[in-house]
Motif scaffolding. Structure first.
Motif, PDB file in Angstrom:
ATOM      1  N   LEU A 129     -24.234 -10.932  37.892  1.00 27.85           N
ATOM      2  CA  LEU A 129     -24.318 -11.302  36.487  1.00 27.85           C
ATOM      3  C   LEU A 129     -25.772 -11.219  36.037  1.00 27.85           C
ATOM      4  O   LEU A 129     -26.675 -11.379  36.861  1.00 27.85           O
ATOM      5  CB  LEU A 129     -23.833 -12.749  36.292  1.00 27.85           C
ATOM      6  CG  LEU A 129     -22.410 -13.079  36.741  1.00 27.85           C
ATOM      7  CD1 LEU A 129     -22.177 -14.592  36.703  1.00 27.85           C
ATOM      8  CD2 LEU A 129     -21.407 -12.359  35.868  1.00 27.85           C
ATOM      9  N   PRO A 130     -26.020 -10.998  34.748  1.00 26.24           N
ATOM     10  CA  PRO A 130     -27.409 -11.016  34.261  1.00 26.24           C
ATOM     11  C   PRO A 130     -28.017 -12.415  34.406  1.00 26.24           C
ATOM     12  O   PRO A 130     -27.317 -13.417  34.278  1.00 26.24           O
ATOM     13  CB  PRO A 130     -27.295 -10.638  32.783  1.00 26.24           C
ATOM     14  CG  PRO A 130     -25.911 -10.162  32.583  1.00 26.24           C
ATOM     15  CD  PRO A 130     -25.068 -10.684  33.695  1.00 26.24           C
ATOM     16  N   ILE A 131     -29.312 -12.453  34.682  1.00 24.65           N
ATOM     17  CA  ILE A 131     -30.053 -13.708  34.767  1.00 24.65           C
ATOM     18  C   ILE A 131     -30.992 -13.740  33.568  1.00 24.65           C
ATOM     19  O   ILE A 131     -31.935 -12.956  33.497  1.00 24.65           O
ATOM     20  CB  ILE A 131     -30.851 -13.799  36.083  1.00 24.65           C
ATOM     21  CG1 ILE A 131     -29.903 -13.730  37.279  1.00 24.65           C
ATOM     22  CG2 ILE A 131     -31.674 -15.077  36.118  1.00 24.65           C
ATOM     23  CD1 ILE A 131     -30.609 -13.590  38.611  1.00 24.65           C
ATOM     24  N   ALA A 132     -30.721 -14.624  32.625  1.00 28.60           N
ATOM     25  CA  ALA A 132     -31.514 -14.690  31.391  1.00 28.60           C
ATOM     26  C   ALA A 132     -32.842 -15.389  31.668  1.00 28.60           C
ATOM     27  O   ALA A 132     -32.876 -16.515  32.135  1.00 28.60           O
ATOM     28  CB  ALA A 132     -30.750 -15.437  30.311  1.00 28.60           C
ATOM     29  N   ILE A 133     -33.915 -14.672  31.389  1.00 28.60           N
ATOM     30  CA  ILE A 133     -35.254 -15.250  31.510  1.00 28.60           C
ATOM     31  C   ILE A 133     -35.952 -15.144  30.168  1.00 28.60           C
ATOM     32  O   ILE A 133     -35.732 -14.211  29.418  1.00 28.60           O
ATOM     33  CB  ILE A 133     -36.091 -14.562  32.612  1.00 28.60           C
ATOM     34  CG1 ILE A 133     -36.182 -13.064  32.362  1.00 28.60           C
ATOM     35  CG2 ILE A 133     -35.548 -14.868  33.988  1.00 28.60           C
ATOM     36  CD1 ILE A 133     -37.191 -12.355  33.236  1.00 28.60           C
ATOM     37  N   ALA A 134     -36.778 -16.117  29.901  1.00 25.45           N
ATOM     38  CA  ALA A 134     -37.537 -16.141  28.653  1.00 25.45           C
ATOM     39  C   ALA A 134     -38.927 -15.562  28.908  1.00 25.45           C
ATOM     40  O   ALA A 134     -39.387 -15.508  30.044  1.00 25.45           O
ATOM     41  CB  ALA A 134     -37.648 -17.577  28.139  1.00 25.45           C
ATOM     42  N   PRO A 135     -39.609 -15.134  27.857  1.00 23.84           N
ATOM     43  CA  PRO A 135     -41.000 -14.696  28.019  1.00 23.84           C
ATOM     44  C   PRO A 135     -41.884 -15.864  28.462  1.00 23.84           C
ATOM     45  O   PRO A 135     -41.553 -17.035  28.242  1.00 23.84           O
ATOM     46  CB  PRO A 135     -41.394 -14.224  26.615  1.00 23.84           C
ATOM     47  CG  PRO A 135     -40.115 -13.994  25.898  1.00 23.84           C
ATOM     48  CD  PRO A 135     -39.125 -14.939  26.485  1.00 23.84           C
ATOM     49  N   CYS A 136     -42.996 -15.552  29.050  1.00 23.31           N
ATOM     50  CA  CYS A 136     -43.911 -16.585  29.558  1.00 23.31           C
ATOM     51  C   CYS A 136     -44.399 -17.531  28.472  1.00 23.31           C
ATOM     52  O   CYS A 136     -44.738 -18.673  28.758  1.00 23.31           O
ATOM     53  CB  CYS A 136     -45.097 -15.936  30.259  1.00 23.31           C
ATOM     54  SG  CYS A 136     -44.630 -15.207  31.818  1.00 23.31           S
TER      55      CYS A 136
END
Length: 152
Positions: free
Chosen positions: A83-90
């Motif tokens: 599944l995709p792993i949602a990450i936010a910008p730094c």
């Protein structure tokens, strides 16, 4: 990470921002370093120079072990995830549910491995997460050995 989005797109609506980034940043400074590494490597690859620089500054001469192990952890995540792993910008001052789960896994890998295994299985959409869990445990140990334990 190959299975993670390279950036986190927000719809520009306040309610969707709150839904997409529901978690506050961790209070633990050591978890901040881990989150920075997750975000930078998730977007820029395992050899991201900013992560290496942050680890040199955060760990001093003992930076190599935690840096290599977090690279292994991220590679295992990318390889195992279905599944995709949602990450936010730094620059985001809040976290996605996936980022919160990853930090919780790192905090619990040694002390509550069954809980960490279940979180990983849910996050990655796979029951075969033992390699990722072993990598998480190694990262957790490396941070703790360097005097920077990751608190959940």
């Amino acid at each position: 990470m190959t299975n993670a989005p390279h950036h986190f797109a927000l719809n520009g609506v306040a309610s969707s921002t709150a839904a997409a980034l529901p978690h506050a940043l961790p209070a633990c400074r050591n978890a901040h370093i881990a989150l920075f590494a997750i975000r930078r490597m998730g977007a820029g690859g395992l050899a991201d120079a900013h992560v290496a620089h942050a680890f040199v500054g955060g760990f001093g001469e003992g930076f190599r072990r935690p840096l290599i192990l977090i690279r292994v952890f991220m590679a295992e995540l990318a390889e195992t995830a279905t599944l995709p792993i949602a990450i936010a910008p730094c620059c985001c001052a809040r976290m996605t549910p996936a980022e919160q789960a990853l930090l919780t896994v790192l905090a619990r890998a040694e002390t509550a491995p069954d809980s960490a295994r279940l979180l990983l299985a849910d996050l990655l959409g796979s029951r075969r997460v033992d390699g990722v869990l072993a990598s998480a445990c190694a990262v957790s140990q490396a941070f703790a050995d360097a005097g920077r334990p990751i608190a959940g």
